[in-house]
Design an enzyme around this catalytic site. Structure first.
Site, PDB file in Angstrom:
ATOM      1  N   SER A  90     -21.870  -2.987  13.166  1.00  0.00           N
ATOM      2  CA  SER A  90     -20.734  -3.910  13.291  1.00  0.00           C
ATOM      3  C   SER A  90     -20.597  -4.423  14.719  1.00  0.00           C
ATOM      4  CB  SER A  90     -19.446  -3.202  12.870  1.00  0.00           C
ATOM      5  OG  SER A  90     -18.338  -4.054  13.031  1.00  0.00           O
ATOM      6  N   LYS A 146     -18.338  -8.163  12.242  1.00  0.00           N
ATOM      7  CA  LYS A 146     -17.508  -7.627  13.321  1.00  0.00           C
ATOM      8  C   LYS A 146     -16.155  -7.221  12.741  1.00  0.00           C
ATOM      9  CE  LYS A 146     -16.491  -8.908  18.151  1.00  0.00           C
ATOM     10  NZ  LYS A 146     -15.778  -7.681  18.342  1.00  0.00           N
ATOM     11  N   THR A 147     -15.490  -6.271  13.384  1.00  0.00           N
ATOM     12  CA  THR A 147     -14.215  -5.774  12.874  1.00  0.00           C
ATOM     13  C   THR A 147     -13.128  -6.850  12.887  1.00  0.00           C
ATOM     14  OG1 THR A 147     -14.732  -3.532  13.611  1.00  0.00           O
ATOM     15  CG2 THR A 147     -12.425  -4.014  13.170  1.00  0.00           C
ATOM     16  N   VAL A 166     -15.889  -3.768  24.650  1.00  0.00           N
ATOM     17  CA  VAL A 166     -15.613  -5.141  24.236  1.00  0.00           C
ATOM     18  C   VAL A 166     -14.204  -5.259  23.657  1.00  0.00           C
ATOM     19  CG1 VAL A 166     -16.291  -6.987  22.659  1.00  0.00           C
ATOM     20  CG2 VAL A 166     -18.047  -5.666  23.854  1.00  0.00           C
ATOM     21  N   ASN A 205     -13.067   1.153  10.258  1.00  0.00           N
ATOM     22  CA  ASN A 205     -13.305   1.565  11.643  1.00  0.00           C
ATOM     23  C   ASN A 205     -12.148   2.440  12.123  1.00  0.00           C
ATOM     24  OD1 ASN A 205     -13.903   1.809  14.339  1.00  0.00           O
ATOM     25  ND2 ASN A 205     -13.958  -0.371  14.771  1.00  0.00           N
ATOM     26  N   CYS A 207     -10.225   3.050  16.030  1.00  0.00           N
ATOM     27  CA  CYS A 207      -9.221   2.228  16.704  1.00  0.00           C
ATOM     28  C   CYS A 207      -8.103   3.113  17.236  1.00  0.00           C
ATOM     29  CB  CYS A 207      -8.604   1.221  15.735  1.00  0.00           C
ATOM     30  SG  CYS A 207      -9.768   0.135  14.951  1.00  0.00           S
ATOM     31  N   LYS A 212     -16.077   4.807   8.867  1.00  0.00           N
ATOM     32  CA  LYS A 212     -16.940   4.938  10.045  1.00  0.00           C
ATOM     33  C   LYS A 212     -16.381   6.015  10.963  1.00  0.00           C
ATOM     34  CE  LYS A 212     -19.528   2.241  13.409  1.00  0.00           C
ATOM     35  NZ  LYS A 212     -19.820   0.875  13.912  1.00  0.00           N
ATOM     36  N   ILE A 234     -23.136   7.387  13.734  1.00  0.00           N
ATOM     37  CA  ILE A 234     -21.930   7.615  14.524  1.00  0.00           C
ATOM     38  C   ILE A 234     -21.465   6.312  15.188  1.00  0.00           C
ATOM     39  CG2 ILE A 234     -22.481  10.027  15.030  1.00  0.00           C
ATOM     40  CD1 ILE A 234     -23.513   9.102  17.805  1.00  0.00           C
TER      41      ILE A 234
END
Length: 308
Positions: free
Chosen positions: A21, A46-47, A72, A130, A133, A169, A195
């Site tokens: 991702s 991408k998330t 990022v 994800n 976060c 994830k 990971i």
């Protein structure tokens, strides 16, 4: 003929390879235009988050000798725009390529909203959740480090995603990753991916400051591969879920290692800094590596690691 196709919940793939991702953005980065993306097993987006995000302070990326340190942040235009302006046009261009959309958020409600909108788009084959976060609603702790939080989040996202399978994830920045994987399984996850990056720091001696604008960043690439292989194997032993493995994969041999450790599919990220055609190059080499191992079907490798 050597078989390299794999099938895991939601994803029927011609080979086990997908970009990690963020690697190819939403299919709109320069790297994603270098080859026909149909050569991949699947595309990972991408998330996406509820609202648009601009990301972390510059500089965001530092290339190291054996990896990349990045901070990022979850830069994206917000889930509504991601669906309308990114995912739907991508699906129209690549109708036969399975799409994995990535879900991020600052609260459980955020994750549920984003997952529901992505699933309801009708264009995605699976969701990657994800959980690395920062959990803003709970004092900044990361969602993925607390088993109870992971199980609760997974169950609520699973309910919101309908028939679209979800892969949680996992962050490596925990004491026991198997416990977190079990929590995802208990919450109803269809699979796990691991990971995510390892929290790291690099220092510039001239300024006595961190090289990244956000100070700490996520380490990826060749240097993390032994950690990733260990964690994939521990999770394989702990749960009955399919695993998407990642962490420093750059060659067909690396893919074989991850599958021996327990992965059913893999994601390639940092390797693209050196070779933008990493995925088609690895896919082309896989039959040779399998032939040398005496394996006719890549799926026969999964979890076949022999301990001393």
């Amino acid at each position: 003929m050597t078989k390299i196709a794999v099938k895991i919940p939601g994803l029927t793939m011609k080979n086990p390879l997908m970009p990690a991702s963020g690697t190819f953005g939403f299919g709109d980065t320069p790297a994603s235009t270098k080859f026909d993306l149909n050569q991949m097993g699947a595309m990972v987006m991408k998330t996406a988050t509820v609202s648009s995000r601009t990301g972390n302070p510059q500089p965001q990326i530092k290339v190291l000798e054996d990896g990349v340190l990045n901070s990022v942040g979850l830069t994206n235009p917000g889930v509504d725009s991601v669906v309308a302006d990114k995912i739907l046009p991508f699906k129209a261009k690549y109708p036969d390529l399975p799409i994995v959309a990535s879900v991020g958020g600052s609260s459980v409600a955020d994750y549920v909203e984003v997952a529901g909108k992505l699933a309801n788009s009708g264009a995605v084959s699976a969701l990657e959740i994800n959980v690395s976060c920062p959990n803003v609603a709970n004092g900044g702790m990361h969602f993925g480090t607390d088993p109870e939080v992971v199980e609760n989040l997974t169950s609520k996202v699973k309910a919101a995603s309908g028939q679209v399978p979800i892969y949680v994830k996992l962050t490596p920045n925990v004491t026991d990753i198997a416990v977190i994987a079990k929590a995802a399984e208990n919450g109803g996850a269809d699979g796990v991916s691991l990971i995510n990056t390892i929290l790291g720091l690099e220092i510039d001696l001239k300024t006595c400051r961190p090289v990244l604008g956000n100070n700490y960043g996520g380490l990826s690439g060749q240097s993390v591969q032994p950690v990733a292989l260990r964690m994939v194997n521990q999770v394989y032993q702990a749960v009955k879920l399919p695993i998407i493995g990642m962490g420093g994969i750059a060659t067909a041999e690396d893919v074989a290692k991850f599958m021996l450790a327990g992965a059913s599919a893999v994601a390639v990220g940092t390797a693209h800094f050196k070779d933008s055609l990493a995925i088609p190059h690895i896919a082309a080499e896989l039959p040779r590596v399998l032939d040398e191992m005496g394996v006719s079907d890549i799926n026969d490798l999964v979890g076949q690691l022999k301990f001393n």
